[in-house]
Design a protein around this motif. Structure first.
Motif, short mmCIF file in Angstrom:
data_model
loop_
_atom_site.label_atom_id
_atom_site.label_comp_id
_atom_site.label_asym_id
_atom_site.label_seq_id
_atom_site.Cartn_x
_atom_site.Cartn_y
_atom_site.Cartn_z
N GLU A 80 0.83 -1.21 0.00
CA GLU A 80 0.00 0.00 0.00
C GLU A 80 0.86 1.26 0.00
N ALA A 81 1.95 1.21 0.78
CA ALA A 81 2.85 2.37 0.85
C ALA A 81 3.53 2.61 -0.49
N ARG A 82 3.91 1.54 -1.18
CA ARG A 82 4.54 1.70 -2.49
C ARG A 82 3.59 2.41 -3.46
N GLN A 83 2.33 2.05 -3.42
CA GLN A 83 1.34 2.72 -4.27
C GLN A 83 1.17 4.18 -3.87
N ALA A 84 1.14 4.44 -2.57
CA ALA A 84 0.98 5.82 -2.09
C ALA A 84 2.15 6.68 -2.52
N TYR A 85 3.37 6.12 -2.45
CA TYR A 85 4.57 6.90 -2.76
C TYR A 85 4.72 7.19 -4.24
N SER A 86 3.90 6.54 -5.05
CA SER A 86 3.95 6.86 -6.48
C SER A 86 3.49 8.29 -6.73
N ALA A 87 2.81 8.88 -5.73
CA ALA A 87 2.35 10.27 -5.85
C ALA A 87 3.24 11.25 -5.09
N LEU A 88 4.28 10.73 -4.44
CA LEU A 88 5.13 11.59 -3.60
C LEU A 88 6.42 11.93 -4.32
N ASN A 89 6.76 13.21 -4.33
CA ASN A 89 8.01 13.71 -4.91
C ASN A 89 8.92 14.19 -3.78
N THR A 90 10.21 14.03 -3.97
CA THR A 90 11.17 14.46 -2.95
C THR A 90 12.09 15.52 -3.52
N VAL A 91 12.23 16.62 -2.79
CA VAL A 91 13.18 17.68 -3.16
C VAL A 91 14.43 17.50 -2.30
N THR A 92 15.56 17.41 -2.94
CA THR A 92 16.82 17.22 -2.24
C THR A 92 17.91 17.98 -2.97
N LEU A 93 19.10 17.99 -2.40
CA LEU A 93 20.22 18.67 -3.03
C LEU A 93 20.67 17.92 -4.28
N LEU A 94 21.03 18.66 -5.30
CA LEU A 94 21.63 18.08 -6.49
C LEU A 94 23.08 17.74 -6.18
N ARG A 95 23.43 16.49 -6.36
CA ARG A 95 24.79 16.07 -6.09
C ARG A 95 25.53 15.87 -7.40
N THR A 96 26.64 16.56 -7.52
CA THR A 96 27.50 16.39 -8.68
C THR A 96 28.80 15.74 -8.22
N VAL A 97 29.35 14.91 -9.06
CA VAL A 97 30.56 14.17 -8.70
C VAL A 97 31.59 14.35 -9.80
N LYS A 98 32.80 14.69 -9.41
CA LYS A 98 33.91 14.77 -10.34
C LYS A 98 35.04 13.87 -9.82
N PRO A 99 36.03 13.57 -10.64
CA PRO A 99 37.08 12.63 -10.20
C PRO A 99 37.74 13.00 -8.89
N GLU A 100 38.00 14.27 -8.67
CA GLU A 100 38.65 14.68 -7.43
C GLU A 100 37.79 14.36 -6.21
N PHE A 101 36.47 14.42 -6.37
CA PHE A 101 35.58 14.11 -5.25
C PHE A 101 35.73 12.66 -4.82
N GLU A 102 35.96 11.76 -5.77
CA GLU A 102 36.15 10.36 -5.43
C GLU A 102 37.38 10.18 -4.54
N ASN A 103 38.46 10.86 -4.86
CA ASN A 103 39.67 10.79 -4.03
C ASN A 103 39.41 11.35 -2.64
N PHE A 104 38.72 12.48 -2.61
CA PHE A 104 38.36 13.11 -1.34
C PHE A 104 37.52 12.16 -0.49
N SER A 105 36.53 11.55 -1.10
CA SER A 105 35.65 10.64 -0.38
C SER A 105 36.42 9.46 0.20
N LEU A 106 37.32 8.90 -0.58
CA LEU A 106 38.12 7.77 -0.11
C LEU A 106 39.01 8.15 1.07
#
Length: 506
Positions: free
Chosen positions: A278-304
């Protein structure tokens, strides 16, 4: 591997402006004010490796910033007055040249006021409430390296204009402590109230639980429902909405999750209980606003590197501490931004003690951050890029980003999976007809049946309203037209525990 990382750092340094300028040699005292409590996703243990990584980048031999020696001291800010006490105690020995943090609104407000009085620049990934946008006086030295709630609210303002929506119901879970959801929807309220009709409801699920049926009554009178609450609360509301058959396109539903977007999206409706389908059906109408995440090669090194440092520290009370969130990457970029501004100031005959000048040089500029380009506006606030996620596979219950909003040029990017029908209102249903089963009129005309139904429902609604007022049910609601808001003074500012707020006190 270390050689490869060093090479990447060196190449990145070449991208920073001012490479042809002479190296500046200076010692800078940095006070980092964050909670020690690792339940916060911006605790000292989580953020410190990112700041140390930034120091390493800036110290690359031969770079124009290699002469900047950052002496970093970490103090427990908690999320209250301890932050101010730490600043005062630390300043008795020696005033810092730069303050990083605090994040929590109630910790940041007194610290920023004091630092501004002392002419000390403050850079925070928090202090996102609308009241901090006033940089004329008490918050004059604050630079916000993460997008504020007002910046996020621009996403909604743009969608309202694009899709021709007219009114919104704002629902937030107010814990009366840190009040993150209160400040989040305050930003939305401020952005929408001049042109659109808004209603807001405060609930307190920790103390009073959730009575979703009462919220439904307000949803009937709305077009767009915007929620800020915990994942379980959002799920309970969406289940109640779906059971009233309000997820058929007659209403648009959003929830806001800026900091832990992984807790939404795919599988966010799933609990392993009998309501999952039932929740899966309900969430078909729900949208989520969140931060746009961009990733570049240097970010991968930073994350590691950050994850490796945290794992090496072996923090027993720090679940998921190696998750890289906007606070972690933001404090890394904060040190870079300060280095840019300080170097520029010193090259123009100023010193590290010219806090106001250094602060202004951090504003209205663009530089390359660890995860992508960072653009600051003229008021010292970062432009925000945000994503809207929707369920694109209703059978699997999986989410995808369907559109992105770019704050620097106020533009939308519709992705191939974007479905305009999902954001188009299919009709206005002001009466509670969705509650009613299909029945025969028994010989009465349709108009007569409708009149009886509407009359009964209105009478029931009046009785319910009287009952809940008598029971002192604590839902705070304010409903004003845009004209009424202007007439009573839409610019008024209320004090909320030392923070100026444009949102009505709950």
């Amino acid at each position: 591997m270390p050689c490869f990382i060093s090479l990447c750092l060196y190449i990145w340094l070449g991208l920073l402006p001012g490479q042809t300028s002479a190296t500046v040699i200076e010692d800078i005292e940095v006070l980092v004010m964050l909670p020690k409590n690792n339940s916060y996703i911006f605790s000292i243990a989580r953020v410190a490796p990112a700041i140390e990584y930034a120091k390493q980048r800036l110290k690359i031999s031969g770079g124009v910033y290699s002469g900047l020696n950052f002496n970093v001291r970490y103090e427990d800010s908690d999320c209250g007055n301890d932050a101010l006490f730490s600043l005062v105690d630390r300043s008795c020995e020696k005033k810092p040249d730069l303050v990083l943090g605090p994040v929590c609104e109630y910790a940041a407000a007194p610290v920023v006021r004091m630092a501004s009085h002392w002419n000390i620049p403050v850079i925070s990934t928090g202090a996102l409430a609308s009241g901090f946008s006033d940089k004329e006086k008490e918050y004059s030295h604050l630079t916000r390296i993460s997008p504020s709630y007002l910046k996020m609210a621009e996403t909604f303002s743009a969608m309202f204009h694009h899709f021709n929506w007219k009114d919104a119901l704002l629902i937030f879970d107010d814990d009366k402590k840190e009040r993150n959801c209160y400040f989040t929807l305050e930003g939305v309220h401020i952005k929408l109230m001049e042109e659109y009709h808004t209603v807001h409801i405060a609930i307190n699920t920790k103390e009073e639980g959730l009575n979703a049926d009462d919220i439904i009554n307000y949803i009937y009178e709305s077009e767009v429902v915007i929620m800020c609450a915990g994942a379980d609360v959002v799920r309970d509301i969406m289940l109640a909405v779906h059971r009233r058959r309000l997820t058929n396109g007659s209403y648009i539903f959003f929830n806001i999750e800026l900091f832990n977007s992984t807790s939404y999206g795919n599988g966010s409706w799933k609990r392993g209980d009998k309501y999952d389908s039932e929740a899966r059906q309900a969430y078909s109408a729900l949208n989520t606003v969140t931060l746009l995440r961009t990733v570049k090669p240097e970010f991968e090194n930073f994350s590691l590197e950050v994850k490796r440092s945290i794992q090496k520290a072996g923090l027993p009370d720090c679940d998921n501490c190696d998750n890289i969130n906007m606070f972690v990457e933001g404090f890394h970029d904060a040190l870079l931004l300060y280095a840019l501004a300080l170097h520029e100031a010193i090259r123009n005959g100023l010193t590290k003690k010219d806090g106001a000048e250094i602060t202004y040089r951090m504003w209205n500029r663009t530089f390359e951050g660890i995860a992508g380009q960072v653009s600051m506006d003229f008021n010292g606030d970062r432009y925000g890029d945000f994503s809207v996620m929707s369920m694109t596979n209703t059978e699997a219950g999986t989410y995808e980003t369907v559109c992105n909003y770019f704050g620097v040029n106020e533009s939308f990017q519709m992705l191939p999976v974007f479905n305009p029908e999902h954001f188009t209102l299919r009709g206005r249903h002001r009466v509670h007809h969705a509650d009613l089963p299909d029945t025969s009129s028994g010989g009465l005309g349709v108009s007569a049946v409708t009149g009886i139904i509407v009359g009964a429902l209105l009478g029931t609604a009046l009785l319910m309203a009287f009952y809940f007022i008598r029971k002192n049910y604590t839902i705070t609601i304010e409903r004003r037209t845009a004209r009424e808001e202007r007439d009573i003074g839409k610019r008024r500012q209320l004090r909320e525990d030392s923070i100026r707020s444009n949102f009505s006190a709950a």
